[in-house]
Scaffold this motif. Structure first.
Motif, PDB file in Angstrom:
ATOM      1  N   HIS A   1      38.281  46.127  35.843  1.00  0.00           N
ATOM      2  CA  HIS A   1      37.810  46.846  34.671  1.00  0.00           C
ATOM      3  C   HIS A   1      36.776  47.880  35.126  1.00  0.00           C
ATOM      4  CE1 HIS A   1      36.519  46.436  30.159  1.00  0.00           C
ATOM      5  NE2 HIS A   1      36.754  47.682  30.508  1.00  0.00           N
TER       6      HIS A   1
ATOM      7  N   THR B   1      35.336  52.437  28.753  1.00  0.00           N
ATOM      8  CA  THR B   1      36.330  51.996  29.726  1.00  0.00           C
ATOM      9  C   THR B   1      37.092  53.198  30.278  1.00  0.00           C
ATOM     10  OG1 THR B   1      36.629  49.825  28.709  1.00  0.00           O
ATOM     11  CG2 THR B   1      38.460  50.656  30.039  1.00  0.00           C
TER      12      THR B   1
ATOM     13  N   PHE C   1      41.618  49.877  33.084  1.00  0.00           N
ATOM     14  CA  PHE C   1      41.733  48.435  32.870  1.00  0.00           C
ATOM     15  C   PHE C   1      43.080  47.986  33.417  1.00  0.00           C
ATOM     16  CE2 PHE C   1      42.872  44.608  30.597  1.00  0.00           C
ATOM     17  CZ  PHE C   1      41.688  43.897  30.538  1.00  0.00           C
TER      18      PHE C   1
ATOM     19  N   TYR D   1      42.155  41.005  38.135  1.00  0.00           N
ATOM     20  CA  TYR D   1      41.622  41.758  36.999  1.00  0.00           C
ATOM     21  C   TYR D   1      40.684  42.842  37.525  1.00  0.00           C
ATOM     22  CZ  TYR D   1      37.754  42.526  33.652  1.00  0.00           C
ATOM     23  OH  TYR D   1      36.754  43.067  32.873  1.00  0.00           O
TER      24      TYR D   1
END
Length: 231
Positions: A98, A65, A68, A96
């Motif tokens: 990511h 990641t 985020f 959202y």
């Protein structure tokens, strides 16, 4: 008291580096008016993506990641009455995002498999491909060595021409400017004849990448200022 004599010289270093690593950047996005539902959709997307990579033989631990975020979104309304106008702000929902990356050794077959996973995955993530080098510090160090060698040659020439003697090095001024060790691949499915890709799948992708993919080398350049005493 005599002032000390000094000479300032700028040295330049350049290294051409061959990409030996691939970074695939991916982005998953969704939005919904309720927070819980937004997170459920997000969880479902990331789970399906990881499962597809695992089924294709990739290690899910290699997918990292990089960003985020969960943001609130609002709608803004402007109204009027007999006395004045007014603005209202209402909660619209949640967004959202990511961002992930998968770094691989330079392997066209692996790249083809990764593209196959991404383009056939139901979450349909946005993605980009970059070519880079694994050992960035090695290249930086080589550039700095070459910059010093260049400056030293220049300083010796100037001292010889001015009948001076080069003394101790007393200052080095370096601010690293080059930090983008990546070449981007602008991949368009229009260019790859996307209907054929859908029917040919991995074999078609491997054929395209094997015969037509040749990333350009990096040209890493930096200047460094040196100061020597002279006599």
């Amino acid at each position: 008291m005599n002032e000390r004599k000094i000479i300032h010289v700028r040295g330049n270093g350049r290294v051409n580096a061959v990409p030996d690593s691939i970074i695939i950047s991916m982005r998953l996005e969704t939005n919904y008016k309720e927070y819980q539902k937004t997170m459920q959709l997000a969880s479902s997307k990331i789970e399906r993506l990881f499962n597809k990579f695992t089924e294709a033989g990739f290690n899910p631990d290699d997918i990292k990641t990089t960003k985020f975020k969960i943001n609130t979104t609002y709608c803004h309304n402007r109204g009027f009455n007999s006395k004045n106008d007014f603005n209202t702000t209402m909660l619209e929902g949640y967004e959202y995002r990511h961002d992930l990356k998968l770094q691989l050794d330079f392997d066209k077959d692996k790249l083809a498999k990764a593209i196959e996973v991404i383009t056939t995955c139901e979450p349909d993530p946005k993605f980009s491909i970059n070519f880079t080098v694994k050992d960035v510090e090695k290249i930086k160090n080589e550039v700095l060595k070459l910059a010093f060698q260049d400056a030293k040659i220049k300083a010796d020439i100037l001292c010889a021409a001015s009948n001076s003697k080069l003394g101790d090095l007393i200052n080095i001024d370096c601010v690293w400017h080059f930090d983008n060790f990546r070449n981007s691949l602008n991949l368009s499915f229009d260019d790859l004849n996307f209907p054929q890709y859908q029917t040919g799948g991995l074999e078609y992708s491997q054929n395209i990448l094997e015969h037509y993919l040749s990333p350009d080398d990096f040209s890493v350049y930096e200047s460094v200022d040196f100061t020597w005493l002279i006599s």
